[in-house]
Design a protein around this motif. Structure first.
Motif, mmCIF file in Angstrom:
data_model
loop_
_atom_site.group_PDB
_atom_site.id
_atom_site.type_symbol
_atom_site.label_atom_id
_atom_site.label_comp_id
_atom_site.label_asym_id
_atom_site.label_seq_id
_atom_site.Cartn_x
_atom_site.Cartn_y
_atom_site.Cartn_z
ATOM 1 N N GLN A 18 0.851 -1.291 -0.202
ATOM 2 C CA GLN A 18 0.001 0.019 -0.085
ATOM 3 C C GLN A 18 0.949 1.187 0.066
ATOM 4 N N ALA A 19 0.566 2.293 -0.541
ATOM 5 C CA ALA A 19 1.203 3.545 -0.629
ATOM 6 C C ALA A 19 0.920 4.492 0.794
ATOM 7 N N PRO A 20 2.003 5.116 0.908
ATOM 8 C CA PRO A 20 1.797 5.747 2.523
ATOM 9 C C PRO A 20 0.586 6.469 2.341
ATOM 10 N N TRP A 44 2.127 11.036 8.073
ATOM 11 C CA TRP A 44 2.002 10.048 6.929
ATOM 12 C C TRP A 44 2.412 8.707 7.790
ATOM 13 N N ALA A 45 1.719 7.700 7.167
ATOM 14 C CA ALA A 45 1.944 6.195 7.755
ATOM 15 C C ALA A 45 2.214 5.148 6.594
ATOM 16 N N ASP A 46 2.507 4.206 6.827
ATOM 17 C CA ASP A 46 3.062 3.136 5.816
ATOM 18 C C ASP A 46 2.904 1.899 6.441
ATOM 19 N N ASP A 47 2.794 0.715 5.695
ATOM 20 C CA ASP A 47 2.542 -0.748 5.907
ATOM 21 C C ASP A 47 3.893 -1.347 6.279
ATOM 22 N N THR A 48 4.895 -0.482 5.811
ATOM 23 C CA THR A 48 6.295 -1.001 5.965
ATOM 24 C C THR A 48 6.845 -0.387 7.159
ATOM 25 N N SER A 49 7.995 -1.016 7.978
ATOM 26 C CA SER A 49 8.531 -0.227 8.809
ATOM 27 C C SER A 49 9.895 0.397 8.523
ATOM 28 N N GLN A 50 10.065 0.545 7.433
ATOM 29 C CA GLN A 50 11.217 1.222 6.848
ATOM 30 C C GLN A 50 10.787 2.892 6.565
ATOM 31 N N ALA A 51 11.796 3.685 6.729
ATOM 32 C CA ALA A 51 11.741 5.075 6.423
ATOM 33 C C ALA A 51 11.212 5.725 5.074
ATOM 34 N N LEU A 52 10.170 6.312 5.366
ATOM 35 C CA LEU A 52 9.603 7.161 4.343
ATOM 36 C C LEU A 52 10.639 7.995 3.644
ATOM 37 N N ARG A 97 5.610 14.508 -2.467
ATOM 38 C CA ARG A 97 5.483 12.976 -2.934
ATOM 39 C C ARG A 97 6.228 12.348 -1.983
ATOM 40 N N VAL A 98 5.704 11.451 -1.114
ATOM 41 C CA VAL A 98 5.841 10.387 -0.178
ATOM 42 C C VAL A 98 6.050 9.043 -0.685
ATOM 43 N N THR A 99 7.230 8.539 -0.679
ATOM 44 C CA THR A 99 7.557 7.135 -1.257
ATOM 45 C C THR A 99 8.098 6.103 -0.119
ATOM 46 N N ASP A 100 7.429 4.958 -0.270
ATOM 47 C CA ASP A 100 7.985 3.846 0.701
ATOM 48 C C ASP A 100 9.208 3.249 0.260
ATOM 49 N N ALA A 101 9.887 2.270 1.128
ATOM 50 C CA ALA A 101 11.026 1.421 0.491
ATOM 51 C C ALA A 101 10.715 0.583 -0.637
ATOM 52 N N LEU A 102 9.513 0.318 -0.753
ATOM 53 C CA LEU A 102 9.217 -0.591 -1.700
ATOM 54 C C LEU A 102 8.707 0.145 -3.349
ATOM 55 N N GLY A 103 8.605 1.319 -3.101
ATOM 56 C CA GLY A 103 8.351 2.128 -4.414
ATOM 57 C C GLY A 103 7.014 2.875 -4.361
ATOM 58 N N ALA A 104 6.009 2.320 -3.568
ATOM 59 C CA ALA A 104 4.524 2.949 -3.505
ATOM 60 C C ALA A 104 4.712 4.513 -3.198
ATOM 61 N N ALA A 105 3.956 5.368 -3.781
ATOM 62 C CA ALA A 105 4.122 6.664 -3.509
ATOM 63 C C ALA A 105 2.495 7.370 -3.418
ATOM 64 N N ALA A 106 2.583 8.218 -2.654
ATOM 65 C CA ALA A 106 1.204 9.183 -2.778
ATOM 66 C C ALA A 106 1.814 10.654 -2.482
ATOM 67 N N ALA A 107 0.873 11.525 -2.599
ATOM 68 C CA ALA A 107 0.994 13.030 -2.667
ATOM 69 C C ALA A 107 0.265 13.853 -1.863
ATOM 70 N N ALA A 108 0.561 15.087 -1.640
ATOM 71 C CA ALA A 108 -0.275 15.959 -0.989
ATOM 72 C C ALA A 108 0.283 17.453 -1.419
ATOM 73 N N SER A 109 -0.644 18.276 -1.412
ATOM 74 C CA SER A 109 -0.225 19.511 -1.828
ATOM 75 C C SER A 109 -1.127 20.634 -0.922
ATOM 76 N N THR A 110 -0.645 21.918 -0.806
ATOM 77 C CA THR A 110 -1.188 22.920 -0.352
ATOM 78 C C THR A 110 -0.742 24.107 -1.132
ATOM 79 N N ALA A 111 -1.558 25.144 -0.819
ATOM 80 C CA ALA A 111 -1.095 26.537 -1.324
ATOM 81 C C ALA A 111 -0.731 27.632 -0.185
ATOM 82 N N ALA A 112 0.191 28.398 -0.476
ATOM 83 C CA ALA A 112 0.630 29.710 0.308
ATOM 84 C C ALA A 112 0.795 30.949 -0.519
ATOM 85 N N VAL A 113 0.437 32.302 0.302
ATOM 86 C CA VAL A 113 0.490 33.160 -0.360
ATOM 87 C C VAL A 113 1.920 33.686 -0.295
ATOM 88 N N ILE A 114 2.626 34.066 -1.421
ATOM 89 C CA ILE A 114 3.844 34.821 -1.101
ATOM 90 C C ILE A 114 3.989 36.232 -1.638
#
Length: 139
Positions: A18-20, A44-52, A97-114
């Motif tokens: 599963q992706a993070p 962020w959570a993942d089904d592996t115990s390895q670092a994201l 973009r958040v990727t686990d040790a097995l290559g599954a990835a997910a993404a999140a975005s946000t906006a900010a005023v500069i």
């Protein structure tokens, strides 16, 4: 079935990586001089115990393109970077973009005023080069 032969079946359980999941991206713009943007990929959570691994980018509508904020994905979920240089109040979209040790990835975005700030000579030169305007003016 074939006469004289028994019937059989087989099954194999194949786990799916599963992706993070469950995370968000938070952007906080400072009013310091020079201004910075702090990006936090939280929860962020993942089904592996390895670092994201986390990879941060942003979209600046004044440039019309996505820009990487780091050379390579890293195991740190917080990044502090100089605020994008803009010439007017601009809403920039930041993405992780958040990727686990097995290559599954997910993404999140946000906006900010500069908000715009007067760039230093070095920053003006960098902007001119990034925009393909050739040599930047010298002071």
């Amino acid at each position: 079935s074939v006469p004289g032969m028994g019937m059989g079946s087989a099954a194999e359980l194949v786990p799916i990586n599963q992706a993070p999941h469950g995370g968000v991206l938070v952007a906080q713009v400072s009013t310091a001089d020079p201004p910075t943007v702090t990006l936090r990929a939280q929860g962020w959570a993942d089904d592996t115990s390895q670092a994201l691994l986390y990879e941060f980018t942003y979209f600046n509508p004044q440039l019309g393109a996505w820009r990487a904020l780091m050379a390579d994905p890293a195991a740190r979920n917080t990044l502090v970077v100089p605020a994008p240089l803009v010439t007017a109040r601009t809403v920039c979209t930041f993405k992780v973009r958040v990727t686990d040790a097995l290559g599954a990835a997910a993404a999140a975005s946000t906006a900010a005023v500069i908000l715009p700030v007067a760039p230093s000579t070095a920053e003006a030169e960098a902007i001119a080069l990034e925009l393909g305007l050739g040599d930047a003016p010298t002071a």
